[in-house]
Design an enzyme around this catalytic site. Sequence first.
Site, short mmCIF file in Angstrom:
data_model
loop_
_atom_site.label_atom_id
_atom_site.label_comp_id
_atom_site.label_asym_id
_atom_site.label_seq_id
_atom_site.Cartn_x
_atom_site.Cartn_y
_atom_site.Cartn_z
N GLY A 1 0.79 -1.21 0.00
CA GLY A 1 0.00 0.00 0.00
C GLY A 1 0.83 1.27 0.00
O GLY A 1 1.98 1.29 -0.46
N LEU B 1 -4.16 -5.37 -4.83
CA LEU B 1 -3.10 -4.38 -4.75
C LEU B 1 -1.80 -4.98 -4.21
O LEU B 1 -1.80 -5.60 -3.13
CB LEU B 1 -3.55 -3.21 -3.87
CG LEU B 1 -2.54 -2.08 -3.67
CD1 LEU B 1 -2.23 -1.39 -4.99
CD2 LEU B 1 -3.07 -1.07 -2.64
N ASP B 2 -0.71 -4.79 -4.96
CA ASP B 2 0.65 -5.19 -4.56
C ASP B 2 0.74 -6.67 -4.23
O ASP B 2 1.52 -7.07 -3.34
CB ASP B 2 1.11 -4.36 -3.35
CG ASP B 2 1.27 -2.89 -3.68
OD1 ASP B 2 1.51 -2.58 -4.86
OD2 ASP B 2 1.14 -2.04 -2.77
N CYS B 3 -0.02 -7.49 -4.91
CA CYS B 3 0.02 -8.93 -4.65
C CYS B 3 0.30 -9.75 -5.90
O CYS B 3 0.14 -10.98 -5.89
CB CYS B 3 -1.32 -9.38 -4.04
SG CYS B 3 -1.58 -8.79 -2.36
#
Length: 416
Positions: free
Chosen positions: A332, A358-360
């Site tokens: 995040g 998100l960001d995965c």
Amino acid sequence: MAARLAAAAATLSSRSRSARTPWLGLCSANSLLHPFTPFRRFDSPPHSVTPAAPPAKDTSPATPVSPPSLDWSPERLQQQQQSLNAAQVAQAVGGVGAAPVGGRGEVAGGNAVAAERGASRQRSHGVHVFQCTDRLGIVARISECVASRHANLLNVDLHIDFEAPTPVFYSRSEFSFDPARWPRQQMEADFASLAADLGAQKSLVRVAAMDKKLRMAVLASQQDHCLVDLLYRWQEGVLPVDIHCVISNHPRGENTHVRRFLERHGIPFHHLPVDASTGDKREGDILELVKGSNTDFLVLARYMQVLSPAFLSAYGRDIINIHHGLLPSFKGANPYLQAFKAGVKLIGATSHFVTDELDCGPIIEQLVDRVSHREGLASFAAKSKILEKQCLAAAVKYYAEHRILRYSHNKTIVFV
């Protein structure tokens, strides 16, 4: 000479029976039989040997030798270079009688075809990426396909996913070949036939010297360090891609470094500001610029807007992002501050594919640097920026060179 050898042997025989036989231990067997070293005791008188007369000295005056005349004129140097080039072509082709004639580098009659054949045998470099269900003999089949066209395998990287319900084979092969013996269309047909025989899920062949480079668009926000680094590496030929355009939600002045660089290289710049009041991210305009054959993939160079699942589905191609934190930690916003408050001793950057979460997305590359309790938040950010641009550039290079394969649920194979 024979008489001298016989006399020496007789002397040896008579003296070997005397009381002074131990003296023989001081002489080697070779010295007894060598015609120029007759055997004798140290206490016996030497044999009378008439020395050879020295050669008579030449007293006549020496005739001066003039040095050879050297022609260093440009015309003569050009002739010699042409002759050398023709000889090298003849040697590479192996033709008989392909020697330069007239000192002008002309190939003798009948060898013009051989010279042309040798010139066409410039080796090219190809890459083959393959994925299929694992079985015995896959590498042998790939090697046989390459060797059947008089090409050479340079290296083969492979990985087998044994955690899958059925083991899956992944490979990336590099090979050199003669385009005259293995035309590009024939190469495509040969690997397609191999893929059909093995039931491959993926079979990709690329020849950098013949195929088009992948086209990418770069999305950036206010910070320029990742964008500028990508542009510089592209200019230096480190990144084998074509840049379609640069899109930003922040303006760049006409006299800024980025705008001057893009204008100099003919790369379009599009400023698409985000409407804060409505939250419109201009995804429709972005999609219009990058859809279809315009781009093969996107790169988010510190683009600080989260792309919606609708955009990802509509674009339908790979998007590479750089996260200024060591995923899966500190996801995040503001990962610098998160890491600083956690008191970490290692900070990092992560390049990954973009997914709905998100960001995965699957991780491509990660870099780290050490920090200590003496460093503040500004030092964390400065070190992280260096890691970010290096990590993103590595991911783009790997992708452009077809070194990345996705596997399992959320993993990547990176053949480096």
